[in-house]
Design an enzyme around this catalytic site. Structure first.
Site, short mmCIF file in Angstrom:
data_model
loop_
_atom_site.label_atom_id
_atom_site.label_comp_id
_atom_site.label_asym_id
_atom_site.label_seq_id
_atom_site.Cartn_x
_atom_site.Cartn_y
_atom_site.Cartn_z
N ASP B 35 -11.76 14.36 61.98
CA ASP B 35 -12.15 15.51 61.78
C ASP B 35 -13.23 14.68 60.10
O ASP B 35 -12.57 14.34 59.20
CB ASP B 35 -11.04 16.50 61.36
CG ASP B 35 -11.86 17.85 60.55
OD1 ASP B 35 -12.84 17.59 61.06
OD2 ASP B 35 -11.15 18.74 60.06
N ASP B 129 -17.78 17.58 65.28
CA ASP B 129 -16.95 17.36 64.16
C ASP B 129 -15.44 16.67 64.27
O ASP B 129 -15.17 16.44 63.25
CB ASP B 129 -17.26 17.76 62.81
CG ASP B 129 -17.18 18.89 62.46
OD1 ASP B 129 -16.61 19.47 63.58
OD2 ASP B 129 -16.44 19.37 61.48
N GLU B 130 -15.53 17.06 65.63
CA GLU B 130 -13.87 16.59 65.28
C GLU B 130 -13.24 17.25 66.94
O GLU B 130 -13.46 18.25 67.65
CB GLU B 130 -13.56 18.59 65.28
CG GLU B 130 -11.75 18.60 64.25
CD GLU B 130 -11.69 20.41 64.76
OE1 GLU B 130 -10.34 20.38 64.93
OE2 GLU B 130 -12.62 20.83 64.54
#
Lengths: 372, 385
Positions: B35, B129-130
């Site tokens: 993350d 983003d993860e």
């Protein structure tokens, strides 16, 4: 300012100048072309986007009143384009307006004062050399397709020019988008020794390429510093800021020990790749190439579109294996290679592949395979 | 041995079941959840040094705007993502608003996915983003998932100049909780034998899918921590939380068998809200819809998704749930068009026969940039080093 000019001359100059002007501008004067008429009968047009500037000088039919003014470049260009061939165009600026008159047409355009027009300060350009227009065309055509369009990697958004002493003094031009690398090597022109490494922005390359089309065999004068470059092509002078960044050490990705050699006709190869790529998904464009004893099999398998396969003749005697490439990247490179036979130097399915006509050729390409 | 042995065995097994519901398993999977830390805000601070050290919110500062991401400086003031910009400004008057640049975030996202791809094909991106990674078997045959997580974090820092936090564990549920544990720029490893205890100590509101309303409902049953949840039978959970009960039952014991799905294709993007008080007034209903549309559209942009179908979901005070949908010939063009279609669907349920307790809006029929993502993962970079 008051001057008269042939429509054809006006149109040609404006066509060069207006393409430097960005369509959308937050600073109004950047939409304008600076027009300067001097007493000796010369007319000078200038346009800029603050990074790139073009100056074009031409002969007016007559200059009645010397002076200077700025008007919308695109509007003036459109007017010149639509005027009948052979007409004479009178440009008459006074009281914040410019009158454009030709035959029975009359236009009044708003103007902005000349003093507000930004001019790129060239500073000193200590390195000077000449290249034949054909050499510049070669540099651009053989490398520009590999220029990156990713704005985050701004240092790849241009062609990298640098000199080196290999077995002879050379000038090299390189471009990469991180997936493929294109490089052209020329003899170092006189005057280029000691020149700083520079990255010439894509837009400058594009404008330069258009101007080169009209240069024929003539020479192009190049003057540069570490921050600016100027190309003089007869009556047109293109000045650009250089990209302020460090181009990666691209020699690291040029393979030197790839031991599997494929010799192949680039046209037949390209046609085969193009045909099987019909099936490839629009985005990935992955083409698989299976190599074994003089037999090259191109294939594409797409879950949605079906399958395609084609055998292409080639000279190959190393161990058989499979490798994948982006068809578009491969076609870009094959399209720029000369000769009836080219060389692919391969190592394995995940290593950079070297592509060139032969070891004497000025152009060299490196292509990263895809996972297929 | 005598007759006592089977009973002892049985007692021991019962003990194990009671206290070690998830015994260490040599076959356990190795899952990493990565993350990025305050992703959009960190990208903005990276690219604009003047923003560093300042409370930054990515999003629109207008009255209707929503915070898409907040820098850590802003979070100390209580600014959170999905918070209305007006609220954020009230909490942090010096908050600097920056317009999102999704093209840049997308590019950074590609860079990090390429880093993941150096280790495994089993990558399940949750957003830009993860992502979950299954590294049980990995390209470089690295035995330690912790080591892979550290390599990935170092590579992300080197390539993008940004920090990421990683959670390493044996399933997705715990890996995701772990990545949140030592944020920012942190790493947390939860081994299979620690899983049940880790979950037991956790407040239920940190469980994936447990929002404020569900947390309240659980609290009313005396369920505050994972341990409280673990005391309830599966049947009881099924009764009170529907089909979700099975997942909760496992999760409370640190069990989550959902695989990491590399081929996961999002079919829809949506959001819904349950209201503390039922909505009766048309104007309040329309306002409520707009604020959901803000949040959903932010997710749509975040995923660079395009969709052609808008679905409105409404649940009445008597729990009757209805949906109304409209499909277009082409993708919904923007936030305002999305809101307008939502409002036209509201027209269809007016006048209200009953109060509304839940409202949701979903964009589906997605034609994603999945192909592009796939192309980028399959096309590695030249090794410039």
């Amino acid at each position: 300012m008051k001057a008269t000019i042939e429509r054809a001359t006006l149109l040609k100059s404006l066509s060069h100048v207006q393409s430097v002007v960005e369509r959308r501008n937050t600073i109004p004067i950047l939409s304008n072309v600076l027009i300067e008429a001097s007493a000796d009968g010369a007319l000078r047009f200038m346009a800029t986007d603050l990074d790139l500037q073009i100056v074009e000088t031409m002969s007016a039919y007559s200059v009645e009143t010397p002076g200077s003014i700025t008007v919308s470049a695109h509007t003036l260009f459109e007017i010149a384009r639509k005027l009948p061939d052979g007409s004479q165009v009178m440009l008459d600026a006074a009281d914040g307006k410019m009158l454009v008159r030709a035959g029975r047409s009359r236009f009044t355009l708003p103007t902005l004062p000349r003093d507000d027009f930004p001019v790129i300060a060239e500073g000193e350009l200590p390195t000077s050399f000449e290249l034949a227009a054909a050499e510049l065309v070669q540099i651009i055509d053989k490398t520009r397709f590999a220029i990156s369009t990713e704005e985050t990697r701004y240092y790849l958004n241009g062609i990298f020019l640098h000199v080196a002493d290999d077995d002879r003094p050379v000038l090299k031009a390189a471009a990469t988008d991180g997936h493929r690398l294109a490089r052209v090597t020329l003899d170092r022109p006189d005057g280029a020794e000691g020149m700083p490494d520079v990255i010439v922005p894509r837009k400058c390359i594009g404008e330069l390429r258009k101007l080169l089309d009209e240069r024929g065999d003539a020479k192009v004068q190049i003057d540069l510093s570490a921050s600016k470059i100027r190309f003089t092509l007869g009556s047109a002078i293109l000045t650009s800021k250089l990209i302020d960044g460090t181009f990666p050490d691209y020699s690291r990705v040029i393979p030197t020990a790839n031991d599997k050699l494929l010799k192949i006709d680039p046209k037949a190869f390209a046609q085969g790749v193009d045909r099987v790529a019909t099936i490839a998904t629009e985005k990935t464009r992955a083409v698989k190439m299976a190599l074994e004893n003089n037999k090259i099999t191109l294939s594409v398998t797409s879950p949605e579109n079906g399958t395609a396969a084609e055998e292409v003749e080639g000279e190959y005697s190393s161990d058989g294996f499979e490798i994948g490439f982006n068809a578009r990247y491969l076609l870009d490179i094959l399209g720029e290679l000369d000769g009836d036979v080219i060389e692919l130097h391969l190592a394995d399915s995940s290593a950079p592949t070297l592509i060139r006509e032969n070891d004497k050729a000025s152009a060299l390409y490196v292509l990263m395979p895809m996972r297929v | 041995m005598g007759a006592g042995a089977p009973i002892a065995n049985c007692l021991q097994r019962l003990y194990l079941l009671r206290h070690m519901a998830d015994p260490p398993d040599p076959q356990a999977r190795k899952i990493i959840h990565i993350d990025m830390d305050a992703f959009y805000a960190s990208v903005e601070q990276r690219d604009n040094p003047a923003l560093r050290g300042l409370p930054v919110a990515v999003g629109g500062s207008s009255r209707r705007g929503v915070v898409a991401a907040a820098s850590y400086e802003a979070r100390t003031f209580g600014v959170r993502s999905a918070m209305p910009s007006v609220t954020a400004l009230r909490r942090c008057p010096d908050l600097v608003f920056v317009k999102p640049r999704f093209d840049v975030y997308q590019q950074v996202s590609r860079q990090i996915r390429e880093i993941f791809a150096q280790h495994t094909d089993l990558i399940e991106p949750l957003s830009l983003d993860e992502a979950y990674l299954d590294v049980s078997s990995n390209r470089q045959a690295i035995a330690s998932a912790t080591q892979i997580a550290q390599l990935i974090r170092a590579d992300i820092r080197r390539v993008t100049g940004l920090t990421a936090s990683a959670g390493v564990s044996y399933n997705k549920f715990i890996a995701k909780l772990a990545s949140d544990q030592n944020k920012p720029d942190g790493l947390c490893v939860i081994r299979p034998e620690q899983g049940a205890a880790f979950v037991a100590a956790l407040p239920v509101k940190r469980f994936h899918g447990v929002g404020p309303r569900t947390a309240d409902k659980m609290a009313s049953f005396g369920i505050v921590t994972g341990a409280d949840l673990a005391e309830k039978s599966e049947q009881w959970l099924l009764t009170h939380f529907g089909s979700w009960g099975s997942y909760l039952h496992g999760a409370a014991r640190g069990i989550d068998n959902r695989p990491v799905r590399a081929d996961r294709i999002r079919k829809s993007i949506g959001g819904e809200r349950t209201y503390g008080e039922d909505i009766w007034a048309e104007s309040a209903l329309r306002d409520a819809l707009e604020s959901i549309a803000d949040i959903v559209w932010e997710r749509v942009e975040r995923n660079e998704a395009q969709g052609r179908t808008v679905t409105l979901k409404a649940r009445y005070a008597d729990f009757q749930t209805i949906t109304r949908a409209r499909s277009l010939g082409q993708p919904v063009k923007g936030r305002s068009a999305f809101g307008q279609i939502g409002q036209s669907l509201i027209d269809q349920i007016l006048p209200l026969q009953n109060g509304i307790r839940l409202l949701g809006l979903t964009l589906s029929g997605l034609s994603h940039s999945e192909d592009e993502d796939e192309a980028d993962i399959r096309q590695p970079e030249l090794p410039f080093g």
